[in-house]
Design an enzyme around this catalytic site. Sequence first.
Site, PDB file in Angstrom:
ATOM      1  N   ASP A 140       0.037  -4.053  -5.480  1.00  9.88           N
ATOM      2  CA  ASP A 140       0.114  -2.402  -5.175  1.00  9.88           C
ATOM      3  C   ASP A 140       1.168  -1.975  -4.195  1.00  9.88           C
ATOM      4  OD1 ASP A 140      -1.969  -2.239  -7.176  1.00  9.88           O
ATOM      5  OD2 ASP A 140      -3.384  -2.146  -5.773  1.00  9.88           O
ATOM      6  N   ASP A 181      -6.042   2.382 -20.092  1.00  9.95           N
ATOM      7  CA  ASP A 181      -7.262   2.271 -19.432  1.00  9.95           C
ATOM      8  C   ASP A 181      -8.374   2.625 -20.223  1.00  9.95           C
ATOM      9  OD1 ASP A 181      -5.466   1.418 -17.168  1.00  9.95           O
ATOM     10  OD2 ASP A 181      -5.695   3.459 -16.285  1.00  9.95           O
TER      11      ASP A 181
END
Lengths: 274, 215
Positions: free
Chosen positions: A11, A130
Site C-alpha cells: 500500500d 470487491d
Amino acid sequence: MLAKRIIPCLDVKDGRVVKGVNFIDLVDAGDPVENATIYDSEGADELTFLDITASSDNRDIIIDVVKRTAEQIFMPLTVGGGIRSLDDIRRLLKAGADKVSINTAAVKDPNFVKDAAKRFGSQCIVVAVDAKRRKTEDWGVKIKESARRIPDKERKADLTWEVVTHGGREVTGIDAIEWVIKMEEMGAGEIMLTSMDFDGTKEGYDLALTRKVSDTVSIPIVASGGVGTLEHIYEGFTKAGASAALAASIFHFREYSIRETKEYLRDREVPVRL
Amino acid sequence: MIAVVDYGMGNLRSVSKALEKVGQNAVVTSDPAVIDDAQGMVLPGVGAFPDCMRNLTERKLAHPVVDFINKGRPFFGICLVLQLLFTEGYELGRHDGLGIIPGKVVRFEGKAFVGEDKLKVPHMGWNQVDWNSRNCADTPFQSLSNGEYFYFVHSFYVEPDDDKYTIGTTEYGIKFVSAVRWKNVFATQFHPEKSQEKGLSILRAFGEYVNKWES
C-alpha cells in the site's frame, strides 16, 4: 508447468509504503522501491502497488515510484488505485508498470475497460472486483467454517455476492458473477478478486466465491482478502482454482517470507517457482 | 549500440532498462537512420497482432526492421514480435505477419481443463522452458538449463511449419513453441526483461552475441 503466483501487495500513500490494518493506524514503512527490492530478492512472482493517496495533488508521486522501481526490478508490476482515465493508464505503463488494476472506474463505466483493453491490450488490464455476500444468515459468527465450505451443486444457488466499492461502503446492486462475465467480455485480462467479508479477518479467502468466479470465466483469478496462514493460500489454489494469491499483511509484518510460503506450497505439490 | 524500436506498442522502458542493466548501450528510437546504424535490434511487443502490424506499417518501420534482419544483423523479438515474424496470424481475423518464419499463430483452446481447473487464457505467469540443445548451439540460449522459469503473458502461440526453427518449448495444456531462431533472428514468447536474473542472462548473452557480430 505454469507456476501458481505469489504476489505481495504494497500500500503506497504519498509515495511511501504504509502498513496498517484495514487502512487504520497507518505507519510509515519506508520507500516502496526498497520494499519492492526485498520482495524481488525473496522470489516474489509479481508485485502490486496499491496507491491509496487521498490528495489529488499528490497523485503524480506514484508515477515517480513506478519509474524508480522499473529501473531496478525486472519482474511484473501491477499498479492500482484511483485509475480513472486512459491517460492515467498510459502514464503508468510508460513509467514501467506492466498492468494496471481498475476498480471503481469500471463500475462507473464498464466501457472504460473495453476502451482500455482495446488501446493497451487485455494483457495489461486487471479488473479488481470487491465482492460481498448477499446472504449472511447462514454464517453469522461462524465465518470461519463458512469460508472453508465449497457449496455443493444444490447449495450453489443459495450463495450470491454483490459488487461493492469504496472498501465495501458503497453497494452497487450488481451481481458479482454476472459482473466478472461482463468484465471478461469487455476485455479484462485478469480478475483480482477480493472478498470484503473476509478482507482483514485473517480467516482465509472466501473459497466459495473464488471457486465460482474461477469456474465461470476463462481469464486468470488473483485471490485476495483474508489470508492469515499459509494454509489459506494453499486452499486458494487447490480448492478454489485461483491462479495467483495476493497478500499484504502476512508479508508486510514478516509473519511469513515469500520463500517460506513457496516451500510450504511445494511440499504440498503445488507448482511454484523456487 | 542496440536499437530498441519504438512503434507505439511495447514496454520500451522495461526493455531498455534491462539492456542497460546488463551493460549494453540501448537506444529507444523510431528513426530509420538510427536503426540502420545499430549493431543489434530488440523489438518488444504487447497488444494484438493486427494492431501491432498496422503500427509498424503506418509508422513506416516494417521495412527498416525487415531490411535490418535481411542484412543478417542480430535481432531479438519479444512476445508479440515472435508471433509477427510468422507468415500469418489468426487474432481478430486472418492477418499477414512479417513472413520471416514459415508458420502460423493460433489461440489457446480456452475450453480445455487442467485437472479440475479451466485452462486459463491468457497464459499468464511463470512457466518452464525446455531447450532444444542442437538448435540452441551458438545462440544466446546455449548455456540455459531445462526447466528454468520465465514470465509469459499471451493468448496466442506460434506453430512453425518446420521444427528446425524451434529452440524452446513450454507446456500449457499442449506443448507449444516458446522460443525460435532463424539465422540471426531470435525471439521468445516470454518476457526476458520481466524474468528477473534468468531473463537478464538471456539479454546479456544476446548483447555479447551482438558485440561478437560487430568484430
